[in-house]
Write a protein that holds these residues in place. Structure first.
Motif, PDB file in Angstrom:
ATOM      1  N   PRO A   1     -34.686 -31.643  18.978  1.00  0.00           N
ATOM      2  CA  PRO A   1     -35.167 -30.591  19.891  1.00  0.00           C
ATOM      3  C   PRO A   1     -34.023 -29.909  20.639  1.00  0.00           C
ATOM      4  CG  PRO A   1     -36.468 -32.585  20.149  1.00  0.00           C
ATOM      5  CD  PRO A   1     -35.290 -32.945  19.303  1.00  0.00           C
TER       6      PRO A   1
ATOM      7  N   CYS B   1     -40.567 -21.761  20.355  1.00  0.00           N
ATOM      8  CA  CYS B   1     -40.808 -23.010  21.095  1.00  0.00           C
ATOM      9  C   CYS B   1     -39.771 -23.172  22.215  1.00  0.00           C
ATOM     10  CB  CYS B   1     -40.747 -24.212  20.162  1.00  0.00           C
ATOM     11  SG  CYS B   1     -42.137 -24.306  19.033  1.00  0.00           S
ATOM     12  N   SER B   2     -38.497 -22.836  21.938  1.00  0.00           N
ATOM     13  CA  SER B   2     -37.461 -22.952  22.971  1.00  0.00           C
ATOM     14  C   SER B   2     -37.774 -22.008  24.119  1.00  0.00           C
ATOM     15  CB  SER B   2     -36.089 -22.595  22.411  1.00  0.00           C
ATOM     16  OG  SER B   2     -35.881 -23.214  21.190  1.00  0.00           O
TER      17      SER B   2
ATOM     18  N   ALA C   1     -38.690 -22.184  16.065  1.00  0.00           N
ATOM     19  CA  ALA C   1     -37.839 -22.884  17.030  1.00  0.00           C
ATOM     20  C   ALA C   1     -37.495 -21.979  18.198  1.00  0.00           C
ATOM     21  CB  ALA C   1     -36.570 -23.393  16.350  1.00  0.00           C
TER      22      ALA C   1
ATOM     23  N   ASP D   1     -45.075 -28.804  22.390  1.00  0.00           N
ATOM     24  CA  ASP D   1     -44.088 -27.778  22.085  1.00  0.00           C
ATOM     25  C   ASP D   1     -42.739 -28.404  21.745  1.00  0.00           C
ATOM     26  OD1 ASP D   1     -43.227 -24.824  22.363  1.00  0.00           O
ATOM     27  OD2 ASP D   1     -41.814 -25.886  23.650  1.00  0.00           O
ATOM     28  N   ILE D   2     -42.352 -29.441  22.509  1.00  0.00           N
ATOM     29  CA  ILE D   2     -41.046 -30.072  22.268  1.00  0.00           C
ATOM     30  C   ILE D   2     -41.076 -30.853  20.953  1.00  0.00           C
ATOM     31  CG2 ILE D   2     -39.511 -31.878  23.137  1.00  0.00           C
ATOM     32  CD1 ILE D   2     -40.133 -30.732  25.944  1.00  0.00           C
TER      33      ILE D   2
ATOM     34  N   ARG E   1     -31.981 -27.484  18.453  1.00  0.00           N
ATOM     35  CA  ARG E   1     -32.662 -26.215  18.186  1.00  0.00           C
ATOM     36  C   ARG E   1     -32.754 -25.376  19.444  1.00  0.00           C
ATOM     37  NH1 ARG E   1     -34.525 -29.572  14.357  1.00  0.00           N
ATOM     38  NH2 ARG E   1     -35.055 -28.739  12.309  1.00  0.00           N
ATOM     39  N   LEU E   2     -32.972 -26.033  20.580  1.00  0.00           N
ATOM     40  CA  LEU E   2     -33.056 -25.297  21.835  1.00  0.00           C
ATOM     41  C   LEU E   2     -31.725 -24.629  22.160  1.00  0.00           C
ATOM     42  CD1 LEU E   2     -35.132 -26.097  24.781  1.00  0.00           C
ATOM     43  CD2 LEU E   2     -32.731 -25.915  25.334  1.00  0.00           C
TER      44      LEU E   2
ATOM     45  N   LEU F   1     -40.817 -28.263  18.337  1.00  0.00           N
ATOM     46  CA  LEU F   1     -39.454 -27.738  18.381  1.00  0.00           C
ATOM     47  C   LEU F   1     -38.510 -28.590  17.541  1.00  0.00           C
ATOM     48  CD1 LEU F   1     -37.319 -25.847  19.622  1.00  0.00           C
ATOM     49  CD2 LEU F   1     -37.229 -27.350  21.591  1.00  0.00           C
TER      50      LEU F   1
END
Lengths: 235, 357
Positions: free
Chosen positions: B268, B336-337, B333, B321-322, B271-272, B325
């Motif tokens: 996660p 979601c981020s 991604a 969501d996480i 990607r964030l 993600l």
């Protein structure tokens, strides 16, 4: 108590496996190492080592392994020492139990370097089966496929063209246990050997894991019951 | 006689530690900090054994040597790998639950910020552990990070240089090994501090206390047994789950890991970080996330009462969501981020202010 109960079962098991010495792992194709409780098939892996040593080792290294590791396949130290003594290392000396597997000299197959096989099964999805499928996947290219120079057709390899030629053929090696060395048998055996090479602790891990899971499952149930009882009385 | 005196002394010594009285009827989730502490102890112990045989100058083959040549080395590697994964799983659960019961407000703010710090420290420790394995993926992650560090200027550049000591070379992993161990010890300290802070924030009301022994001891014991069960399941039958294949390839110049496949607990965050372009953007995204997490006690405009349904639904949505993600493709991604930031920056103040009104 447990031993008294299991010993006859074990004896029957040993006898059964002894009777099925010419055990057929090819029809249908199966690997003893696969599945959640799989263990390394030592007989197959020993044959697979013969295939590696006789065929693969001329190009592919197995850098992660030492000759002493072969004792994990059920060979005696004397047998392993014999195997090592027959290997001449790059410095001209015979290998010992504590030598790493001999690395073949630098080789280029049409620009490609033969990969190290220490972790090959872990490096490919469905590694054991992949090794088998790859080694038996060579053949004439289908109509309309033209090969790059120095490449060979393999149905399993991504792209269908690989720099490695088909090296396994019937009777490429002679098996010590008398099994028939067909191409498919050699491929299956070397796949089991490389599975062991990638994960030499597979059998131990499954055995330890099963015991630990059974023990902690029992402990968890007991602990939950105790907790419920204490909380009912005190809480 | 002497025995008895000794036993009495021992009981006295333990009494202070175990006999603390607590409020009755704590939920199972309240055992999470103790489980976290147990896991960190497992990690410190197995890590100490691994450090004995680890050679930072030949990282990949020394880890292979531990797996193949050291008595029980594979078990130690397994403890360390599975323990690391479970630490993140349990800390995630704990943070999620704190969000869900609004445990970060008022007196709980201190312990919340310590738990968030623990998350940051563990993520950094986990990344270092991934790099220390010396596989192709870790090798490229380190190359990218040190290259970016060398390019940075000003204060961030100074910090990055202090951390990595320059471009990745033969001795970088030796340096990172020390940082990995120091951060792990720091994590253990943070768990102690956060637990203490949580206890202070919620004093036991007089007159309705329950003795630790045997009431809470039995609950902790059952929780630890359950954790050991999950641990052995993973250790025996899925020790490499979510680790990515790049870590079983030796790093060679011919093998380029693009993109780097991280272990699952970094998915996660990786990607964030990709939400903003460039290395500076990645660092900024992660820093903004942690600033928001630290600021949550003040972003929440409620009066501290237990949350109502809408806010709970939003927290569940955030958790989902996480998770998404972690496995999403690039487009999803990004969405979601963005939702994570939207949740903390817009939804949280809005919904909590509505609750307070």
């Amino acid at each position: 108590m447990m031993r008294r109960f299991f010993a006859p079962l074990l004896a029957v098991g040993v006898l059964a496996s002894g009777a099925a010495r010419a055990e057929d792992t090819l029809s249908p194709l199966h690997f003893q190492s696969q599945g959640w409780s799989g263990t390394i098939d030592k007989a197959a892996a020993q044959r697979g080592f013969a295939v590696y040593e006789g065929v693969c080792a001329s190009c592919h290294s197995l850098h992660g392994l030492h000759y002493r590791d072969l004792e994990g396949l059920g060979l005696t130290p004397a047998q392993v020492a014999g195997i090592a003594a027959n290997v001449r290392l790059a410095n001209g000396q015979p290998a010992t139990l504590n030598s790493r597997f001999k690395t073949p000299g630098a080789i280029s197959m049409g620009g490609a370097t033969p990969p190290d096989l220490s972790n090959i099964v872990a490096q490919r999805p469905g590694g054991t089966r992949y090794v088998y499928d790859f080694l038996t996947g060579f053949g004439p290219p289908p109509a309309g496929v033209s090969l790059l120079p120095g490449h060979f057709y393999n149905a399993v390899f991504p792209g269908g063209q690989v720099s490695m030629p088909a090296v396994l053929r019937d009777n490429a090696v002679t098996y010590a246990d008398g099994a028939k060395a067909s191409t498919a048998q050699e491929a299956a055996d070397v796949a089991e050997f490389l599975t062991w090479a990638s994960d030499p602790n597979l059998s131990a891990r499954h055995a330890v894991g099963l015991r630990a899971v059974l023990f902690f499952a029992f402990l968890t149930i007991v602990a939950l019951l105790v907790k419920r009882r204490i909380w009912r009385e005190e809480g | 006689m002497q025995m008895e005196a000794k036993q009495a002394g021992l009981t006295c010594l333990c009494a202070g530690w175990t006999r603390k009285d607590r409020a009755p009827g704590a939920p199972w989730a309240a055992t999470l900090p103790v489980l976290l502490a147990a896991l960190v102890l497992v990690l410190l112990a197995s890590g100490a054994v691994l450090a004995v045989y680890y050679d930072p100058r030949h990282a990949f083959w020394s880890v292979q040597g531990i797996m193949r040549g050291v008595q029980g080395g594979w078990l130690m590697l397994g403890y360390h790998r599975v323990g690391a994964g479970l630490v993140f799983a349990l800390l995630g659960l704990h943070l999620f639950r704190t969000l869900l019961v609004r445990g970060y407000r008022g007196a709980g703010a201190m312990s919340w910020m310590l738990w968030v710090t623990l998350l940051a420290v563990l993520l950094l420790t986990g990344w270092l552990g991934f790099v220390l394995q010396g596989g192709a993926g870790g090798h490229w992650a380190l190359l990218n990070a040190t290259r970016a560090a060398v390019m940075m200027s000003g204060f961030p550049g100074t910090v990055a240089m202090w951390f990595f000591g320059g471009p990745a070379g033969g001795d970088t992993l030796a340096r990172l090994l020390v940082l990995h161990a120091v951060l792990a010890l720091g994590a253990a300290g943070l768990i102690c501090m956060a637990s203490r802070a949580a206890k202070r924030a919620k004093p036991v009301p007089n007159g309705q206390v329950v003795a630790f022994w045997p009431v809470y001891a039995s609950q902790y014991f059952a929780a630890l047994a359950g954790l050991a069960l999950v641990f052995s399941l993973l250790l025996g039958f899925a020790p490499h789950w979510g680790q990515g294949m790049q870590s079983v390839f030796a790093p060679t110049p011919l093998l380029v890991a693009v993109p780097v496949s991280y272990p699952w607990y970094l998915w996660p965050l990786a990607r964030l970080a990709g939400l903003l372009p460039g290395v500076g953007g990645q660092v900024l995204a992660v820093m903004v996330l942690f600033v928001l997490l630290y600021a949550l006690p003040w972003l929440d405009r409620s009066n501290g009462a237990p949350p109502r349904r809408l806010y709970k639904v939003l927290i569940w949505l955030l958790g989902l969501d996480i998770l998404v993600l972690g496995v999403a493709g690039p487009m999803l991604a990004a969405l979601c981020s963005a939702w994570v930031f939207f949740h903390f920056l817009v939804l949280t103040p809005l919904v909590t202010a509505m609750e307070a009104a």
